[in-house]
Design a protein around this motif. Structure first.
Motif, PDB file in Angstrom:
ATOM      1  N   ALA A  25       0.836  -1.206   0.000  1.00  0.00           N
ATOM      2  CA  ALA A  25       0.000   0.000   0.000  1.00  0.00           C
ATOM      3  C   ALA A  25       0.870   1.255   0.000  1.00  0.00           C
ATOM      4  N   LEU A  26       1.977   1.223   0.747  1.00  0.00           N
ATOM      5  CA  LEU A  26       2.901   2.358   0.747  1.00  0.00           C
ATOM      6  C   LEU A  26       3.462   2.597  -0.654  1.00  0.00           C
ATOM      7  N   LEU A  27       3.881   1.514  -1.331  1.00  0.00           N
ATOM      8  CA  LEU A  27       4.440   1.649  -2.680  1.00  0.00           C
ATOM      9  C   LEU A  27       3.406   2.199  -3.655  1.00  0.00           C
ATOM     10  N   PHE A  28       2.166   1.742  -3.537  1.00  0.00           N
ATOM     11  CA  PHE A  28       1.094   2.200  -4.417  1.00  0.00           C
ATOM     12  C   PHE A  28       0.904   3.709  -4.286  1.00  0.00           C
ATOM     13  N   ILE A  29       0.835   4.196  -3.056  1.00  0.00           N
ATOM     14  CA  ILE A  29       0.589   5.619  -2.828  1.00  0.00           C
ATOM     15  C   ILE A  29       1.775   6.457  -3.303  1.00  0.00           C
ATOM     16  N   ILE A  30       2.997   6.004  -3.010  1.00  0.00           N
ATOM     17  CA  ILE A  30       4.177   6.761  -3.437  1.00  0.00           C
ATOM     18  C   ILE A  30       4.252   6.819  -4.961  1.00  0.00           C
ATOM     19  N   THR A  31       3.913   5.711  -5.634  1.00  0.00           N
ATOM     20  CA  THR A  31       3.951   5.700  -7.093  1.00  0.00           C
ATOM     21  C   THR A  31       2.921   6.657  -7.677  1.00  0.00           C
ATOM     22  N   ALA A  32       1.730   6.716  -7.056  1.00  0.00           N
ATOM     23  CA  ALA A  32       0.713   7.671  -7.504  1.00  0.00           C
ATOM     24  C   ALA A  32       1.217   9.105  -7.342  1.00  0.00           C
ATOM     25  N   ILE A  33       1.863   9.403  -6.205  1.00  0.00           N
ATOM     26  CA  ILE A  33       2.434  10.729  -5.975  1.00  0.00           C
ATOM     27  C   ILE A  33       3.529  11.017  -7.004  1.00  0.00           C
ATOM     28  N   ASN A  34       4.339  10.004  -7.271  1.00  0.00           N
ATOM     29  CA  ASN A  34       5.435  10.138  -8.233  1.00  0.00           C
ATOM     30  C   ASN A  34       4.923  10.595  -9.595  1.00  0.00           C
ATOM     31  N   TYR A  35       3.879   9.933 -10.091  1.00  0.00           N
ATOM     32  CA  TYR A  35       3.377  10.263 -11.424  1.00  0.00           C
ATOM     33  C   TYR A  35       2.609  11.572 -11.445  1.00  0.00           C
ATOM     34  N   LEU A  36       1.951  11.917 -10.338  1.00  0.00           N
ATOM     35  CA  LEU A  36       1.302  13.222 -10.273  1.00  0.00           C
ATOM     36  C   LEU A  36       2.337  14.341 -10.366  1.00  0.00           C
ATOM     37  N   ASP A  37       3.466  14.148  -9.685  1.00  0.00           N
ATOM     38  CA  ASP A  37       4.481  15.192  -9.659  1.00  0.00           C
ATOM     39  C   ASP A  37       5.237  15.324 -10.979  1.00  0.00           C
ATOM     40  N   ARG A  38       5.272  14.249 -11.774  1.00  0.00           N
ATOM     41  CA  ARG A  38       5.964  14.375 -13.059  1.00  0.00           C
ATOM     42  C   ARG A  38       5.025  14.822 -14.180  1.00  0.00           C
ATOM     43  N   THR A  39       3.693  14.711 -13.968  1.00  0.00           N
ATOM     44  CA  THR A  39       2.744  15.068 -15.029  1.00  0.00           C
ATOM     45  C   THR A  39       1.897  16.293 -14.700  1.00  0.00           C
ATOM     46  N   ASN A  40       2.008  16.835 -13.478  1.00  0.00           N
ATOM     47  CA  ASN A  40       1.163  17.986 -13.129  1.00  0.00           C
ATOM     48  C   ASN A  40       1.446  19.200 -14.022  1.00  0.00           C
ATOM     49  N   LEU A  41       2.642  19.271 -14.582  1.00  0.00           N
ATOM     50  CA  LEU A  41       2.977  20.382 -15.472  1.00  0.00           C
ATOM     51  C   LEU A  41       2.064  20.425 -16.694  1.00  0.00           C
TER      52      LEU A  41
END
Length: 436
Positions: A25-41
């Motif tokens: 569950a920790l990995l899932f949430i961090i990965t979601a944060i990871n992709y939000l931060d690289r695509t929010n632009l």
């Protein structure tokens, strides 16, 4: 004595704990944060361009900055992981990329955005090698594909469901708030990671029975947190294995379609299929949901085959090859202008891409025990070279032909090539050994 023995035989065995799923569950949430931060632009781009007076060329350079530094830092990021272990590496990586994201909300010019996007690529680099290392440590081989599928699904869940929230922030508070909010979320979650993540042998949440279950299933529970000094001789050995190059090329092929959906897909719907922005925004989210389903299904299917006695080679390759071949169907969109049918074809193609995106599990299965991080870095370099090349190549094709027809053919050929690489280059899936 016999009576004592009989009594001892009736003592019930303790059930294994399920601490590994909390880690997942920790990995899932961090990965979601990871992709939000690289695509929010991409959500904020039009407003940033208007406010700062950027032209298309400078905006394109800002978009590309992340891909260059991210790909360049994959092997060093894997080395850092093998040197310092997953707990410290992920904590530093998550915190620093989140601070970088937060700072983007205060950028004032091209130089600021370009430099911070370069920094974002550098700081996010250890993320996926760390995911792979953690899964190899916490999960036996019969559950490893499922675990890889779950954290990979975090990519698509973030893109499918959080993007409307980012647009709401943009509409109500301005583009700066997109970066500020997503940055703060990552910083706060760093404390969650540090508090709750431990390697299996240091975790208080795992009992002996679960530890035995992981170890007997081929998990690296005993040496997950070990820190290794990597020699150049070992690096050279790793690079000589065709299996590493084979799975890396497959990942490059599969990821190329992902980057089409991350970059050109909305433009394709509007310019090639003449959808309105509103329709493209709503209908364009459906393929991401399909991809999420595909990656979860592929992981469950692979692990089910392992549990039923199929070889690791068959269990790992079958979903990925099936997905890569299914992704080739994207070319069918060249032959229709019906919006619903276009989205259906794209959803099938992205569903298939999601199935093929579980290649990280092969890094966990193949890499030498002490070089899982480095092997993951090499693997992720290949994936992110597609992030650099795919937008450029598609742009050239569209500019030269004034059509996306050749672009879809290009991606289908790549997907087919990735399937053939798994079939004929990789060979048997088994852990590679380093020579002393």
């Amino acid at each position: 004595m016999a009576q004592v023995a009989r009594k001892s035989m009736t003592i019930p065995l303790k059930k294994p704990t399920r601490a590994r799923f909390s880690i997942l569950a920790l990995l899932f949430i961090i990965t979601a944060i990871n992709y939000l931060d690289r695509t929010n632009l991409s959500v904020a781009a039009s407003s940033i361009q208007k406010d700062l007076g950027l032209n298309q060329v400078t905006l394109g350079l800002i978009f590309s900055a992340f891909g260059w530094s991210y790909a360049f830092m994959q092997i060093p990021g894997g080395w850092i992981l093998d040197r310092f272990g997953p707990r410290l590496t992920y904590a530093v990586s998550l915190c620093t990329w989140s601070i970088t994201t937060l700072c983007l909300g205060f950028a004032k010019n091209f130089a600021g955005f370009f430099g911070l996007r370069l920094a974002l690529g550098i700081t996010e680099a250890p993320a996926f090698p760390t995911n792979s290392r953690v899964v190899a440590a916490w999960f036996p081989k019969q559950e490893r594909a499922m675990a890889t599928g779950v954290y990979t699904a975090g990519e698509y869940v973030g893109l499918a469901f959080a993007t409307p929230i980012l647009f709401w922030l943009l509409s109500n508070f301005g583009w700066q708030m997109i970066f500020i909010v997503t940055g703060i979320v990552g910083i706060l979650f760093t404390f969650v990671w540090v508090k709750y993540y431990r390697d299996p042998k240091y975790s208080k949440a795992i009992n002996k029975e679960e530890m035995d279950y992981i170890r007997e299933g081929g998990g690296l529970a005993e040496n997950a947190g070990e820190k290794h000094k990597i020699t150049w001789s070992e690096v050279k050995q790793l690079l000589k294995y065709r299996q590493i190059w084979g799975i890396s090329f497959t990942q490059f092929s599969v990821a190329s379609m992902l980057y089409f959906f991350l970059t050109w897909f909305p433009t394709y719907l509007v310019q090639e299929k003449h959808m309105s922005f509103i329709k493209a925004g709503f209908m364009g989210s459906l393929p991401y949901i399909a991809a999420c389903v595909g990656v979860l299904l592929a992981g469950a299917w692979s692990d089910k085959m392992v549990k039923s006695g199929k070889s690791l080679t068959v269990a790992r390759k079958t979903p990925i090859i099936t997905g890569a071949l299914g992704a080739c169907l994207i070319v069918l969109a060249n032959y229709t202008q019906v919006p619903g049918l276009v989205i259906a074809i794209m959803s099938v193609a992205f569903f298939s891409q999601g199935m093929a995106a579980t290649g990280w599990v092969m890094v966990s299965d193949l890499a030498p025990t002490k070089l899982v991080g480095l092997a993951g870095g090499i693997f992720n370099v290949a994936a992110n070279l597609s992030g650099i090349l795919t937008p450029i190549i598609i742009g050239i094709i569209v500019q030269k032909t004034h059509s996306f027809t050749g672009a879809l053919i290009y991606m289908a050929v790549l997907a087919l090539s990735g399937a053939l690489s798994l079939l004929f280059v990789v060979g048997k899936i088994q852990r590679l050994e380093l020579k002393e």
